[in-house]
Every structure is written in structure tokens, then in C-alpha cells.
Design a protein around this motif. Structure first.
Motif, short mmCIF file in Angstrom:
data_model
loop_
_atom_site.label_atom_id
_atom_site.label_comp_id
_atom_site.label_asym_id
_atom_site.label_seq_id
_atom_site.Cartn_x
_atom_site.Cartn_y
_atom_site.Cartn_z
N HIS A 154 3.04 16.44 -6.39
CA HIS A 154 2.64 15.38 -5.38
C HIS A 154 4.15 14.63 -4.86
O HIS A 154 4.95 15.13 -5.21
CB HIS A 154 1.99 14.30 -6.13
CG HIS A 154 2.80 13.84 -7.29
ND1 HIS A 154 3.02 14.28 -8.55
CD2 HIS A 154 3.39 12.30 -7.60
CE1 HIS A 154 3.73 13.63 -9.26
NE2 HIS A 154 3.81 12.26 -8.75
N ARG A 155 3.69 13.87 -3.69
CA ARG A 155 4.60 13.19 -3.27
C ARG A 155 4.14 12.00 -2.75
O ARG A 155 3.00 11.85 -2.49
CB ARG A 155 5.36 13.90 -2.21
CG ARG A 155 4.45 14.37 -1.01
CD ARG A 155 5.01 15.47 0.11
NE ARG A 155 6.09 14.81 0.69
CZ ARG A 155 6.07 13.97 1.83
NH1 ARG A 155 4.77 13.73 2.24
NH2 ARG A 155 6.85 13.54 2.58
N VAL A 156 5.15 11.06 -2.11
CA VAL A 156 4.56 9.62 -1.76
C VAL A 156 4.83 9.83 -0.42
O VAL A 156 6.09 10.27 0.19
CB VAL A 156 5.39 8.62 -2.38
CG1 VAL A 156 5.29 7.33 -1.30
CG2 VAL A 156 5.58 8.17 -3.46
N ALA A 157 3.83 9.96 0.42
CA ALA A 157 3.41 10.25 1.89
C ALA A 157 3.87 9.09 2.95
O ALA A 157 4.45 9.21 4.00
CB ALA A 157 2.27 10.81 2.29
N TRP A 158 3.55 7.87 2.47
CA TRP A 158 3.59 6.70 3.15
C TRP A 158 3.62 5.42 2.17
O TRP A 158 2.86 5.41 1.47
CB TRP A 158 2.58 6.62 4.21
CG TRP A 158 2.59 5.34 4.96
CD1 TRP A 158 3.29 5.24 6.19
CD2 TRP A 158 1.63 4.14 4.62
NE1 TRP A 158 2.63 3.92 6.72
CE2 TRP A 158 1.73 3.45 5.87
CE3 TRP A 158 0.84 3.77 3.57
CZ2 TRP A 158 1.32 1.96 5.84
CZ3 TRP A 158 0.16 2.48 3.70
CH2 TRP A 158 0.62 1.91 4.62
N THR A 159 4.52 4.50 2.68
CA THR A 159 4.43 3.25 1.90
C THR A 159 4.37 2.13 3.25
O THR A 159 4.96 2.12 4.30
CB THR A 159 5.54 2.89 0.99
OG1 THR A 159 6.79 2.99 1.69
CG2 THR A 159 5.22 3.96 0.00
N THR A 160 3.91 0.93 2.70
CA THR A 160 4.05 -0.22 3.94
C THR A 160 5.35 -0.31 4.38
O THR A 160 6.16 -0.76 3.60
CB THR A 160 3.39 -1.49 3.29
OG1 THR A 160 2.15 -1.03 2.38
CG2 THR A 160 3.04 -2.33 4.14
N PRO A 161 5.38 -0.30 5.66
CA PRO A 161 6.79 -0.80 6.27
C PRO A 161 6.90 -2.31 6.61
O PRO A 161 8.36 -2.58 6.42
CB PRO A 161 6.98 -0.07 7.56
CG PRO A 161 5.49 0.15 8.09
CD PRO A 161 4.65 -0.05 6.78
N ALA A 162 5.99 -3.11 6.65
CA ALA A 162 6.26 -4.45 6.72
C ALA A 162 6.44 -5.21 5.59
O ALA A 162 6.98 -6.45 5.87
CB ALA A 162 5.01 -5.07 7.60
N GLU A 204 0.95 -1.05 0.01
CA GLU A 204 -0.04 -0.02 0.05
C GLU A 204 0.81 1.47 -0.06
O GLU A 204 2.02 1.14 0.56
CB GLU A 204 -0.91 0.05 1.32
CG GLU A 204 -1.92 -0.99 1.20
CD GLU A 204 -2.89 -0.59 2.74
OE1 GLU A 204 -3.65 -0.13 2.63
OE2 GLU A 204 -2.50 -1.32 3.67
N GLY A 205 0.27 2.42 -0.55
CA GLY A 205 1.05 3.62 -0.59
C GLY A 205 0.17 4.82 -0.51
O GLY A 205 -1.13 4.70 -0.73
N GLU A 206 0.77 5.92 -0.08
CA GLU A 206 -0.24 6.89 -0.03
C GLU A 206 0.30 8.13 -0.85
O GLU A 206 1.54 8.38 -0.63
CB GLU A 206 -0.41 7.77 1.40
CG GLU A 206 -1.24 6.77 2.07
CD GLU A 206 -1.65 7.36 3.41
OE1 GLU A 206 -0.86 8.72 3.99
OE2 GLU A 206 -2.46 6.86 4.31
#
Length: 104
Positions: A85-93, A58-60
Motif C-alpha cells: 500500500h501507499r499514501v496516494a493523497w493527503t489534504t494540502p490545506a 483526510e487521506g487516501e
């Protein structure tokens, strides 16, 4: 035969970008993130339009002066040229596997 899900490293100190196709009209890129975000220095402001889909994880995506959109497996987004735009978050696990198509 090439496979989008092969050669994903276990250790990703930084995002991994691989051009799958690149010519004057279109660029297709595989991006692998593992808890990575865009650099703090600013926003992506691209000359090309970008169509992006999440194939794993997943990503935001955050837009300047707009909402943040979370994408899960199979969800896609079209980002017009020069829409910051920017990538604010991606799955860390687990790795997030993006397929990005840049076109004019």
C-alpha cells in the motif's frame, strides 16, 4: 501531559513521524502529513499489521492491484502484513493527523 494535537509544525517540508510507544509487540506512531504522499519508489510492504485512523484532515490509501480508500476524521482501516500500500493523497490545506498502530 502529552497531547496528539500539540507540537504540529506550521511548516512541513516532509511528513513527520513520531513513535509514541515502541516495544517488541506493538508500535504506536503519530504521522502528520500536509499534502504529502508516499515516495514514488514503491509500496510499503510491512512485516507488521497496521491499524490506522485519521484524527484530523483526510487521506487516501492506495493498494497494489486494488482500490483506493479515502479516510476522513474518525475513519480507520486495518492493513494486513505484506499487503502492499501507499499514501496516494493527503489534504494540502490543513495537516492530516494519522494514528498508526503496528502489531504482530
Amino acid at each position: 501531559m502529552p497531547n496528539l494535537f500539540s507540537d504540529i509544525p506550521n511548516d512541513l517540508p516532509k511528513e513527520l513521524f513520531n513513535d509514541l510507544l515502541n516495544n517488541e509487540r506493538i508500535r504506536i506512531e503519530r504521522i502528520i502529513s500536509l499534502g504529502h504522499t508516499s515516495p514514488d519508489k514503491g509500496w510499503y510492504d510491512q512485516e507488521e499489521h497496521e491499524w490506522v485512523i485519521v484524527l484530523q484532515g483526510e487521506g487516501e490509501i492506495e493498494f497494489e492491484n486494488e482500490d483506493t480508500i479515502r479516510l476522513g476524521v474518525g475513519e480507520y482501516l486495518n492493513i494486513p502484513a505484506h499487503q502492499k500500500h501507499r499514501v496516494a493523497w493527503t489534504t494540502p490545506a490543513e495537516p492530516t493527523l494519522w494514528l498508526a498502530v503496528f502489531y504482530r
